[in-house]
Motif scaffolding. Sequence first.
Motif: not given
Length: 168
Positions: A144, A112-114, A141-142
């Motif tokens: 997944d 999961r990237w923020a 953005y995020t």
Amino acid sequence: MRRTTLVPLALVAALLGTQPASAATGPRWEPAPSAPWDVAAGVRCDFPVHGEPVVDEVVRRVLSTHPDGSARRVAYKGDLVIRVKNTLTGAAHDADASGSAIVEYRRDGSQRWAVHGPVFVGVGEGGGTLPRGLYIVDGVYTMDISATGYKSVHLVHGSADDLCARIG
């Protein structure tokens, strides 16, 4: 070009690695270099592509680990410009991917990237919410990434620049 974005303060703190004073003696920032890469025609673009960092000052900081000591949450920041080249025609574009991100590496292999700012994203056929291609996704953005590699990009505010179109 100047970007103005309203971002929740908690997200900014997380993205920039702001921590309480008690954590100031924790892990240090370390280089996180990107390697050159090649993809065959049809994998990302309709033609073969070579990518290579021309500016790479990305650093990472491990914020937390799993019980086995492997990284669980990692912050990334720093200047990154990737030269993306159509190897058939020689057409090239220098893509700014100098965003900041907090990446959570899960035990099942998913992530999961923020993200705040531009990050380079490659998507295979049927491999994400963006069509097959190479992109600079910019904004807040995020993303997944499933254990199988499927990429779901969820823009709060931003855009996706199609690099295949730029060098096609």
